[in-house]
Design an enzyme around this catalytic site. Sequence first.
Site, mmCIF file in Angstrom:
data_model
loop_
_atom_site.group_PDB
_atom_site.id
_atom_site.type_symbol
_atom_site.label_atom_id
_atom_site.label_comp_id
_atom_site.label_asym_id
_atom_site.label_seq_id
_atom_site.Cartn_x
_atom_site.Cartn_y
_atom_site.Cartn_z
ATOM 1 N N HIS A 72 42.431 100.772 82.733
ATOM 2 C CA HIS A 72 41.623 99.556 82.562
ATOM 3 C C HIS A 72 40.397 99.875 81.713
ATOM 4 C CE1 HIS A 72 38.542 100.480 85.685
ATOM 5 N NE2 HIS A 72 39.535 100.953 86.403
ATOM 6 N N ASP A 74 37.600 97.988 81.454
ATOM 7 C CA ASP A 74 36.304 97.514 81.948
ATOM 8 C C ASP A 74 35.707 98.488 82.957
ATOM 9 O OD1 ASP A 74 38.431 96.700 83.718
ATOM 10 O OD2 ASP A 74 37.024 95.407 84.769
ATOM 11 N N ASP A 102 35.820 106.357 86.164
ATOM 12 C CA ASP A 102 36.608 105.158 86.449
ATOM 13 C C ASP A 102 36.521 104.185 85.288
ATOM 14 O OD1 ASP A 102 37.953 103.093 87.683
ATOM 15 O OD2 ASP A 102 36.448 102.707 89.201
ATOM 16 N N GLU A 134 39.809 94.708 85.483
ATOM 17 C CA GLU A 134 40.331 95.362 86.692
ATOM 18 C C GLU A 134 39.309 95.342 87.805
ATOM 19 O OE1 GLU A 134 41.268 98.626 89.552
ATOM 20 O OE2 GLU A 134 39.453 98.319 88.380
ATOM 21 N N GLU A 135 38.055 95.568 87.425
ATOM 22 C CA GLU A 135 36.996 95.709 88.439
ATOM 23 C C GLU A 135 36.640 94.392 89.122
ATOM 24 O OE1 GLU A 135 36.126 98.438 89.538
ATOM 25 O OE2 GLU A 135 36.337 99.961 87.997
HETATM 26 ZN ZN ZN Z 1 39.141 101.813 88.250
#
Ligand code: ZN
Length: 372
Positions: A72, A74, A102, A134-135
């Site tokens: 992801h 973002d 992340d 995603e977040e």
């Molecule tokens: Zn993540």
Amino acid sequence: MSVDQTLADLVAIDSVSSRSNTEIISYLEQRCRSLGLLTQRYVHVDDRGLEKINLVACTSKTDQIELVLVGHTDTVPYDPNWKEALTLTGKDGKLFGRGACDTKAFIAAALTAVESIDIKKLAKPLALVFTSDEEIGCLGAKRLADAKPFAVKYAIVGEPTSLQPRRAGKGYCLAHVTVRGREAHSAYPQIGASAIFRAARLIERIEAIAEDLKNDLHQDFDPPFTTINIGLINGGSAKNIIPGECRFTLEWRTIPNQKADYVLDRVRAAITDLQRDDPDFECEIDADRADDSFETRVDSELVKFLEQASDQSSGTVAFGTEAPSMIALGAEAVVFGPGDIRVAHRTGEFVPINELSDCTRILKQAVERFCA
Ligand SMILES: [Zn+2]
């Protein structure tokens, strides 16, 4: 380009979920095209008019992809006082920056792995998939799963797992419950009906459901059963008014093999039961979120490969991921990546340099194992 330099480039692009991810997608698109990958953008315009793009970069024009590496684009927001949030900074064998862990480390590893392979020699289609949002609920991956532009056989979903393959995860569901009563002066309860007493009766039933769920076990999880939480409750308008309304949130995390709406069905049955004694019992359930659990079999080729390559046995994941969306596309999916989720989402998140290079090596082996 080295994996560290790629990660530095990615961290330098601010891709907090509240912004459009066009800039980071353009960067990734260019990198993929220069590798000879065919790129396809899936553009969505969100509620605030921002473009949110999923990018798929594939070795061939096909709707049957053998292996996807999913990352992801973002990140969560960062504290403005963290001056080096967008400047990858190395110290003590660690690389610091927003998204370093992340999940930009995984993206950098995936790009570097593919760059080190002669993709023309691959017999089966490989794709890099870069998602948005995603977040804020895995929204980009869900949109891709809904559009079903292709089918996938194996998916490695990038998330910080300290390079431990995670082959199953609990689902995440949320509903808002509103119980209604009838307002009246509290000196005359007989002419009103308390929404709070009603909600209390329902919540007692929900607690009993939570107890009962402890009998349905999935030993790979801690705790090994579906959990329920009522995290917020709110009701009434004054101390001397019989409350006309009471609202609470109902959150539950399901083990695999239990459908996302299983708990909701049990709660609805409890309401029907309460209505037998109290025909006026009025209750509305507004289902907000139903993210499926997922499980890839322990004897899946992908699980076995990642266990052997990482020298770690597989486990489960406690947080929401894009794996269910990949499973919806037909994949056997495993969550895997460098960095530790416990340092993600905080100021000073980092990825250990050795995990970043190990991940690059393992992803290269994965491509050679599944696509050669
Ligand atoms: Zn993540």
